[in-house]
Motif scaffolding. Structure first.
Motif, mmCIF file in Angstrom:
data_model
loop_
_atom_site.group_PDB
_atom_site.id
_atom_site.type_symbol
_atom_site.label_atom_id
_atom_site.label_comp_id
_atom_site.label_asym_id
_atom_site.label_seq_id
_atom_site.Cartn_x
_atom_site.Cartn_y
_atom_site.Cartn_z
ATOM 1 N N GLU A 129 -35.112 85.780 49.949
ATOM 2 C CA GLU A 129 -34.800 85.797 51.597
ATOM 3 C C GLU A 129 -35.850 85.202 52.433
ATOM 4 O O GLU A 129 -35.544 84.282 53.297
ATOM 5 N N ARG A 130 -37.231 85.718 52.221
ATOM 6 C CA ARG A 130 -38.053 85.282 53.200
ATOM 7 C C ARG A 130 -38.477 83.698 53.086
ATOM 8 O O ARG A 130 -38.897 82.963 54.070
ATOM 9 N N ASP A 132 -36.173 81.387 52.026
ATOM 10 C CA ASP A 132 -34.922 80.890 52.490
ATOM 11 C C ASP A 132 -34.987 80.533 54.018
ATOM 12 O O ASP A 132 -34.287 79.659 54.674
ATOM 13 N N ARG A 133 -35.640 81.521 54.680
ATOM 14 C CA ARG A 133 -35.655 81.488 56.168
ATOM 15 C C ARG A 133 -36.492 80.236 56.644
ATOM 16 O O ARG A 133 -36.342 79.664 57.587
ATOM 17 N N MET A 134 -37.566 79.587 55.656
ATOM 18 C CA MET A 134 -38.387 78.493 56.169
ATOM 19 C C MET A 134 -37.392 77.374 55.924
ATOM 20 O O MET A 134 -38.051 76.063 56.507
ATOM 21 N N PRO A 136 -33.807 75.278 53.531
ATOM 22 C CA PRO A 136 -32.771 75.385 52.415
ATOM 23 C C PRO A 136 -33.217 74.804 51.128
ATOM 24 O O PRO A 136 -32.605 74.886 49.999
ATOM 25 N N THR A 172 -43.462 77.014 48.942
ATOM 26 C CA THR A 172 -43.403 77.052 50.281
ATOM 27 C C THR A 172 -43.594 75.782 50.842
ATOM 28 O O THR A 172 -42.890 75.335 51.903
ATOM 29 N N GLN A 187 -39.224 75.070 63.077
ATOM 30 C CA GLN A 187 -40.031 75.580 61.988
ATOM 31 C C GLN A 187 -40.691 76.773 62.140
ATOM 32 O O GLN A 187 -41.117 77.049 63.305
ATOM 33 N N GLY A 188 -40.879 77.540 61.019
ATOM 34 C CA GLY A 188 -41.465 78.776 61.144
ATOM 35 C C GLY A 188 -43.017 78.793 61.469
ATOM 36 O O GLY A 188 -43.877 77.672 61.062
ATOM 37 N N ALA A 192 -44.866 83.803 59.466
ATOM 38 C CA ALA A 192 -43.589 83.437 58.460
ATOM 39 C C ALA A 192 -43.789 82.737 57.364
ATOM 40 O O ALA A 192 -43.343 83.096 56.336
ATOM 41 N N ARG A 193 -44.682 81.717 57.373
ATOM 42 C CA ARG A 193 -45.129 80.960 55.954
ATOM 43 C C ARG A 193 -45.944 81.858 55.119
ATOM 44 O O ARG A 193 -45.412 81.817 53.927
ATOM 45 N N ALA A 196 -43.434 84.231 53.292
ATOM 46 C CA ALA A 196 -42.793 83.562 52.267
ATOM 47 C C ALA A 196 -43.633 83.621 51.064
ATOM 48 O O ALA A 196 -43.283 83.573 49.878
#
Length: 389
Positions: A129-130, A132-134, A136, A172, A187-188, A192-193, A196
């Motif tokens: 999940e984390r 995938d937020r960055m 697809p 990542t 962009q994260g 957030a990076r 991930a």
């Protein structure tokens, strides 16, 4: 005698302008011996400059009162290290693989890459999940890493914990790189990076995060590749000093271009006809705009070389003419030359059929060299010479 008024492109200043004019003069003399070349030196009078000596340029990290000296491991270094991974997500794996030494695997023992390969394939199937937020691209990146020839030697060279974090950073970086390539509007940020990376590392076998492990995770999330310690940020002022004439000239022309056009009109008014306007890059835009907005008397031909005029017209950014308005009837015949490898050269004939003639050229040079190689290409001068009045 025909006078050719040469209008140079963006960013050209002395001493380079004198050398450019000498080359154009020599090339034209070979193709059309009776031609007289006159230079419109608009850059010297109207070109962009840093009027406040670069006061708008921020100081780099570590500069200014109250800040400590820069050193390895600071946030700026981290950003450049990630930039290296975004450019090549497998850079750390390749570095580890290069240092691997062959080791015999005892009979019946698992190869070092078997478990990480299986975990990568599981990630490709189930996602995270984390990460995938960055973006697809996780499934594809994980599947590619599982098949990578770098995985086996890297697994030989690194302990399981380090390998898990290295693979997590590679995944990542691959996801972020795919989002950059797709021009994702958001962009994260770094937090957030890093989250991930930590989540992916755990999925790939790293020790679970425990109380008080925040700083350790933060360090483990950082790449180990080096990029010259923030060269671009450290040298931002010097790089801006070198680059601002080119970028600034374009911006200044689009915002306040009338003095440049009027300067060209005044120069042409002082010459005996027939006159040909020859413009390179931004110089071609200036020449085209000047003719559209009010043609100087005696101009019988417009020649643009590696110019963005057609592109600006099609995008609605040409100051004197908006698409789909037609080219005014008073504009003389227009010869437009562009190199297929010059990413700053555009075609005019499809936009102005019957009014502009395109001639593609081929300097056999890649971009950006192709953008300035016109003036050493004899085919360019022959094409111009064939149409001179």
């Amino acid at each position: 005698m025909t006078t050719v008024v040469f209008t140079h492109g963006t960013g050209v200043r002395e001493p380079h302008l004198t050398g450019l004019l000498a080359q154009v003069t020599e090339g034209l003399a070979e193709a059309a011996p009776d031609v007289h070349l006159v230079a419109y030196r608009w850059g010297e009078q109207y070109g962009a400059s840093l009027a406040a000596a670069g006061a708008s340029i921020p100081d780099g990290p570590g500069a200014g009162a109250g800040r400590g000296a820069e050193g390895p491991g600071d946030p700026g270094d981290e950003a450049e290290e990630w930039a290296r991974l975004y450019d090549d997500p497998t850079a750390e794996l390749a570095l580890a693989a290069a240092g691997a030494t062959a080791a015999a695997t005892p009979p019946g023992a698992a190869f070092p890459d078997e478990r990480p390969r299986a975990l990568l394939l599981e990630l490709a199937a189930k996602g995270e999940e984390r990460a995938d937020r960055m973006g697809p691209g996780l499934a594809q990146a994980a599947a590619q890493l599982a098949r990578s020839p770098l995985l086996a030697p890297a697994a030989e060279a690194l302990d399981a914990e380090t390998l898990s974090w290295t693979l997590a950073r590679a995944l990542t970086a691959a996801v972020v790189a795919a989002a950059i390539e797709a021009d994702a509007p958001v962009q994260g940020a770094g937090d957030a990076r890093d989250a991930a990376v930590a989540a992916l590392a755990a999925r790939l076998g790293a020790a679970p995060a425990g109380t008080g492990r925040g700083p350790v995770l933060r360090m483990a999330a950082k790449p180990v590749v080096r990029l010259g310690s923030r060269y671009a940020v450290r040298r931002r002022r010097a790089l801006t000093d070198a680059a601002h004439p080119a970028a600034g000239d374009i911006l200044k022309y689009l915002a306040r271009g009338e003095p440049m056009r009027q300067g060209l009109r005044d120069l042409v008014a002082s010459l005996e006809p027939p006159v040909v306007l020859l413009g390179h890059s931004l110089g071609g835009i200036i020449a085209l705009d000047t003719l559209i907005s009010g043609p100087p008397a005696g101009v019988e031909l417009l020649v643009t070389v590696g110019s963005q005029g057609p592109f600006l017209y099609e995008t609605g950014a040409l100051p004197s003419l908006a698409h789909p308005d037609a080219l005014p009837g008073h504009v003389p015949p227009w010869l437009n030359l562009y190199d297929r490898r010059d990413l700053l050269g555009y075609a005019a004939e499809p936009l102005f059929p019957g009014r502009a003639t395109d001639i593609p050229t081929d300097s056999r040079q890649p971009f950006p060299v192709a953008h300035s190689a016109y003036w050493s290409d004899r085919a360019v001068y022959r094409a111009i010479g064939d149409l001179l009045p």
